[in-house]
Design an enzyme around this catalytic site. Structure first.
Site, PDB file in Angstrom:
ATOM      1  N   PRO A   1      -6.473  -1.812   2.294  1.00  0.00           N
ATOM      2  CA  PRO A   1      -6.251  -0.975   1.098  1.00  0.00           C
ATOM      3  C   PRO A   1      -5.111  -1.421   0.177  1.00  0.00           C
ATOM      4  O   PRO A   1      -5.019  -0.925  -0.940  1.00  0.00           O
ATOM      5  CB  PRO A   1      -5.927   0.381   1.708  1.00  0.00           C
TER       6      PRO A   1
ATOM      7  N   HIS B   1       0.830  -1.200   0.000  1.00  0.00           N
ATOM      8  CA  HIS B   1       0.000   0.000   0.000  1.00  0.00           C
ATOM      9  C   HIS B   1       0.869   1.256   0.000  1.00  0.00           C
ATOM     10  O   HIS B   1       1.035   1.902  -1.032  1.00  0.00           O
ATOM     11  CB  HIS B   1      -0.950  -0.032   1.222  1.00  0.00           C
TER      12      HIS B   1
ATOM     13  N   CYS C   1      -0.350   0.440   9.638  1.00  0.00           N
ATOM     14  CA  CYS C   1      -0.532   1.811   9.154  1.00  0.00           C
ATOM     15  C   CYS C   1      -1.963   2.052   8.685  1.00  0.00           C
ATOM     16  O   CYS C   1      -2.626   2.972   9.122  1.00  0.00           O
ATOM     17  CB  CYS C   1       0.432   2.119   8.004  1.00  0.00           C
ATOM     18  N   HIS C   2      -2.415   1.191   7.746  1.00  0.00           N
ATOM     19  CA  HIS C   2      -3.752   1.416   7.216  1.00  0.00           C
ATOM     20  C   HIS C   2      -4.594   0.155   7.235  1.00  0.00           C
ATOM     21  O   HIS C   2      -5.601   0.067   6.532  1.00  0.00           O
ATOM     22  CB  HIS C   2      -3.682   1.984   5.800  1.00  0.00           C
ATOM     23  N   GLY C   3      -4.139  -0.835   8.000  1.00  0.00           N
ATOM     24  CA  GLY C   3      -4.961  -2.018   8.218  1.00  0.00           C
ATOM     25  C   GLY C   3      -5.080  -2.968   7.041  1.00  0.00           C
ATOM     26  O   GLY C   3      -6.174  -3.362   6.668  1.00  0.00           O
TER      27      GLY C   3
END
Lengths: 175, 442, 393
Positions: free
Chosen positions: A154, A115, A139-141
């Site tokens: 993501p 990502h 960080c963003h799962g």
């Protein structure tokens, strides 16, 4: 007649001079350009050799290769089974486990989330390994499975598999 | 400059479109293709363009080196060794750069002595000459700072000696030196600023080169006869006559340059600079690069105080005297156009000037030799410094005594030829006659 | 000579004012030099100021020295004449007449060369050159003769001039000398062994990596095995500690001491220099190194050797802290070469020459191509330029 001959000879000489100068300039440019390519000391660090004999099944180690973390996991039979049985339809970036691990016992991955470049968790005991028992990027799962494939979150792609080869049963060379 | 220059040939197509908006193509055509040059220019006139190319070579290799170099006292030496050993063709780029400095100076020195011999500094080319001297000063500063960057023993101690020259300035000397160092000795801040300035100065030189050529193209080139161009018959266009000649000059230059780069890359350097800088150990004798040697000799030639004779009043002590002499040796070149009062430009028609000139050249070379020797060296049983002082005296006497006062009074110039084209035709005819005679002989 | 500190101390306010005045006056003088009056003033200044130096010269008893130097100038001539009469005594005559003899040799050589050059120019002129070209050639010859004569006559033997006391090392014929020189790989391999078993006890080789020795003819496995014999300090590990691991080809040769101070402390205050660049970092290069390694001997009776130092005529101060490093059969060569001091020195110098300039072979090979190309290009461009200019009348 003689004048035109003269003319030809002159043109030939002048053109040869210009052509040779241009060729010379071109050749001289190469060393200058090549100096920006990876140097000998950088190339010397382009491969990393790793001894696998000390890694027990279920354990993972992180090694540095070309300045990046590489995850090496010794998978248990259950994990191999799980990775092999995954339905292709469930995968955002479909890839079979056999494509990703030549020797199913060993999984070698570039430990950088596809990502935005964070380092996923899951290497150490007690790390969160995400919903799919593989790796989890905090960080963003993004959730990766036990084959390093993206399952949720993501990140667009599976964790990359670096170029590596087995030099013996217990040693691999990455790069 | 002038109004947009549109000739029919470049008014069409993409070039025409560009040229009618920004006349770069006309500019190039005017200054590199159609520009009229005297047709009797000798090969001595190749060194100007060679110097320009040398500058380009230095800038290109310099940028590539800067991309691999680390300006820090702990890493500078090692990063240079990494360039030499690990970077692809790093050894070539570095040797081109280090030997290039020497060859750049060599070319510029020949260019300057040519200008001196043929009176190229005289009216109306005073500004061309002065801009040239300015470039020479900038080059010296650039070369000096560049030599510090490898951070070897000679780098460090050369920098120490040269920056200490400023301490000779009365009262504020030590403050200036601290300001230059950014500390209390040559150290990391010094290395960093020298790197920054070493990168900057060449581009300042480029700017002055543009002015130098601009000023030259306003008044036109001087020539070996030193007489003015009287008609178009005296001239030929730059292309193809001088484009080919300059390319030939470049090829020959690169041939000799290659001899050094590939076969004797360290001949012009000093072995001590392969020892990492050590602030606690001074090398037995500190020698600058060869191109600074004459000036270094002048610095050391002044070993006496200057004051009122037979009293103890000192105006200028030996140290300041040396620094002023060295500085003066370059600065005096700025006023040379007004020191030489003879209306005749070329040394060809000035028999006495010619003798003075050659003695001057020998003096400069000799000063270079003096600068290379230890301070206590002996020549023919006498201290070498005395000879150095003598040569220094002649250096200055040439400019302030011989040129303005002696030569105008005693010299009888030879009669000048009527025009360049006539003299040129005579030369061609003579050459043909000579050939004919030889053929007849055979 | 005047004491430098004294002269700096004398730089008080009135002196400074005077200095400023002089500099102002000279600036004005230069600026207005075109007018006759100021020009005369300048001349007066220029003539008067150096008088001061003449005065100090006279006062400070330099005249006495001058007399002595004048005598010195004559004496070499006498001694050299004497040496001509009796060659045996010439050997003993010492350094004083050395200068004169060198001058004589150089003058004779230069005269011979000048004659040859002038003859050549003359011959060329009658043969095929045009008169203008001959004139140019003659001029170039004349200038280069002047420059050469000045240069050669006055050139000291580089770096062995007065002040650097080392004896001049004899020239050796190394395989890497000359434009086609290459490294003697088997000698360099043996030299690596000498470095590793002898020199490396004190001297680092920090710019050379294990991977580099492939250039001496080792295959990748040998390089890997060679590297693995070393222990390299690495770290910090996950616990934050340094640890030792076997060397990898990408590692550089480890230094025998953790830092310079440790090296000094272990060597009686003398720092054993790094050897990676040794051949380039000493005047005389490989010749010097070989001479130094094989040059240890008993000091002559009149030479006093300092405590803990060893006599070696090739070292700049003739005595150094390094004990004679090589003794007979100190190493056992795998290829059976007898390990004499001469042989080991020769081998290790070969190795160090490579270590200092690993690019040397590529450099010379590339240079040959460059020169051939530029030579051809020069000829073509010369012909082209002549063509272009032939139509100018």
């Amino acid at each position: 007649m003689s004048e035109s001959k003269e003319q030809t000879r002159r043109d030939f000489l002048l053109l040869t001079g210009v052509a040779m100068t241009s060729v010379g300039a071109g050749i001289a440019a190469w060393p200058l350009i090549d100096s920006f390519n990876p140097s000998a000391d950088v190339l010397a660090l382009a491969t990393t050799e790793l001894d696998l004999s000390a890694i027990e099944p279920g354990q993972a180690v992180t090694v540095i290769w070309r300045g990046k973390p590489v995850f090496v996991r010794h998978r248990t039979p259950a994990e191999i089974q799980e990775a092999a049985n995954t339905e292709m339809n469930d995968l955002p970036d479909p890839q079979s486990d056999a494509e990703r691990a030549a020797n199913p016992e060993w999984l070698v991955l570039v430990g950088i989330c596809t990502h935005l470049g964070c380092i996923p968790l899951g290497q150490k005991d007690g790390d969160s390994r995400g919903d799919f028992n593989g790796w989890f990027c905090p960080c963003h799962g993004s959730h990766y499975d036990i084959s390093g494939r993206i399952r949720k979150g993501p990140a667009p792609n599976n964790l990359a598999v670096p170029e590596y080869r087995f030099v013996s049963d217990t040693r691999i060379v990455i790069g | 400059m002038s109004a947009p220059h549109t000739s029919p040939e470049n008014a069409k197509g993409v070039t025409g479109w560009l040229d009618s908006r920004l006349p770069v193509i006309s500019l190039m055509n005017r200054s590199l293709r159609d520009f009229p040059e005297p047709k009797n220019l000798s090969y001595m006139w190749t060194f100007g363009s060679l110097a320009g190319i040398a500058l380009v070579i230095m800038i290109v290799t310099g940028i590539l080196l800067a991309a691999q170099y680390t300006p820090h006292v702990d890493h500078a030496f090692d990063s240079v060794e990494r360039i030499m050993r690990d970077v692809n063709y790093g050894w070539l780029i570095r040797y081109i750069h280090s030997n290039g400095a020497s060859f750049f100076f060599l070319v510029v020195y020949i260019h300057m002595f040519r200008g001196l011999y043929y009176g190229s500094y005289k009216k109306p080319r005073e500004l061309v000459w002065m801009l040239g001297v300015l470039m020479f000063l900038l080059m010296m500063a650039t070369a000096f700072m560049g030599y510090v960057l490898p951070w070897g023993q000679m780098s460090f101690w050369g920098a120490t000696v040269i920056t200490n020259l400023f301490s000779a300035v009365p009262i504020v000397g030590d403050t200036i030196v601290q300001w230059l160092w950014g500390g209390f000795s040559i150290d990391n801040p010094t290395l960093n600023r020298f790197f920054a300035l070493h990168y900057l100065f060449p581009f300042v030189i480029v700017a002055v080169v543009v002015l130098h050529i601009w000023a030259l193209h306003v008044v036109g080139s001087n020539n070996p006869l030193g007489i003015d161009v009287k008609s178009a018959r005296d001239q030929v266009p730059f292309h193809p006559y001088f484009t080919y000649r300059d390319m030939l000059g470049l090829a020959v230059f690169l041939f000799f340059f290659s001899l050094f780069v590939f076969y004797a890359p360290n001949y012009l350097g000093h072995p001590d600079n392969y020892i990492p800088a050590d602030p606690l150990v001074t090398p037995p004798h500190i020698v600058p690069e060869w191109y600074f040697l004459p000036f270094y000799a002048m610095l050391r030639a002044i070993t006496f105080d200057i004051g009122i004779p037979f009293t103890s009043v000192v105006f200028i002590d030996a140290k300041l005297g040396g620094v002023l002499t060295m500085l003066g040796a370059v600065l005096i070149l700025f006023v040379l156009p007004w020191l030489d009062r003879s209306p005749v430009r070329s040394g060809r028609f000035r028999p006495l000037f010619r003798v003075c000139f050659w003695v001057f050249l020998v003096c400069c070379v000799f000063l270079g030799y003096v600068g290379a020797r230890p301070a206590d060296a002996v020549l023919l049983g006498l201290p070498l410094q005395w000879f150095g002082l003598l040569a220094t005296a002649y250096y200055f006497a040439f400019f302030v005594v011989l040129l303005p006062f002696v030569l105008p009074r005693v010299e009888k110039e030879v009669e000048l030829p009527a025009s360049i084209s006539e003299a040129f035709a005579d030369g061609v005819a003579k050459k043909k006659r000579g050939k004919g005679a030889e053929e007849a002989k055979a | 000579m005047r004491n430098r500190f004294a002269s700096r101390a004398s730089l008080t306010a009135p002196t400074f004012a005077a200095t400023v005045m002089v500099s102002l006056t000279s600036t004005v003088t230069v600026l207005t030099l075109m007018t006759k009056k100021t020009a005369t003033m300048a001349t007066v200044l220029i003539v008067v100021l150096p008088l001061r130096s003449l005065q100090s010269f006279l006062i400070q008893q330099r005249a006495v020295n001058a007399g002595r130097t004048a005598l010195l100038m004559v004496s070499p001539t006498l001694r050299s004449f004497q040496s001509f009469l009796s060659p045996q005594r010439a050997v003993n005559a010492g350094q004083a007449n050395c200068l004169f003899q060198r001058l004589t040799v150089k003058v004779t050589a230069m005269a011979a060369v000048s004659m040859v050059v002038l003859r050549a120019v003359n011959a060329a002129r009658t043969a095929f050159l045009s008169r203008k070209l001959t004139a140019t050639a003659a001029k170039i010859a004349a200038v280069s003769m002047v420059v050469l004569t000045v240069g050669v006559l006055l050139s000291p033997d580089k770096a062995y001039a007065a002040g650097e006391g080392g004896k001049k090392p004899p020239r050796q014929s190394w395989s890497f000398n000359g434009p086609f020189g290459v490294f003697d790989k088997s000698a360099a391999q043996r030299g690596l062994q000498v470095y590793r078993e002898v020199c490396a006890a004190c001297h680092s080789l920090k710019h050379v990596a294990f991977r580099n020795i492939a250039a001496l003819g080792y295959n990748p496995d040998q390089v890997k095995a060679f590297a693995a014999e070393y222990q390299i300090l690495d770290g910090p590990n996950d616990e934050g500690d340094s640890f030792e691991r076997p060397g990898l080809p990408s590692d550089k040769f480890p230094s025998p001491f953790p830092n310079d101070n440790a090296a000094r402390a272990a060597n009686g205050g003398a720092l054993p220099p790094d050897l990676s660049l040794m051949i380039k970092a000493r005047a005389g290069g490989a010749d010097y190194m070989h001479a130094l390694l094989t040059g240890y001997r008993d000091a002559p009776a009149e030479h006093e050797v300092g405590e803990g130092l060893y006599y070696n005529p090739y070292y700049s101060t003739q005595q150094l802290a390094m004990a004679p490093p090589l003794t007979l059969d100190l190493v056992e060569y795998a290829d059976g070469t007898p390990a004499t001091v001469e042989q080991m020195s020769h081998d290790v110098v070969n190795f160090l020459a490579w270590a200092a300039e690993p690019e040397m072979e590529t450099r010379k090979a590339t240079g040959l191509k460059a020169l051939l190309f530029l030579g051809a290009l020069s000829v073509v461009l010369l012909l082209a330029t002549r063509r272009v200019w032939s139509r100018v009348e």
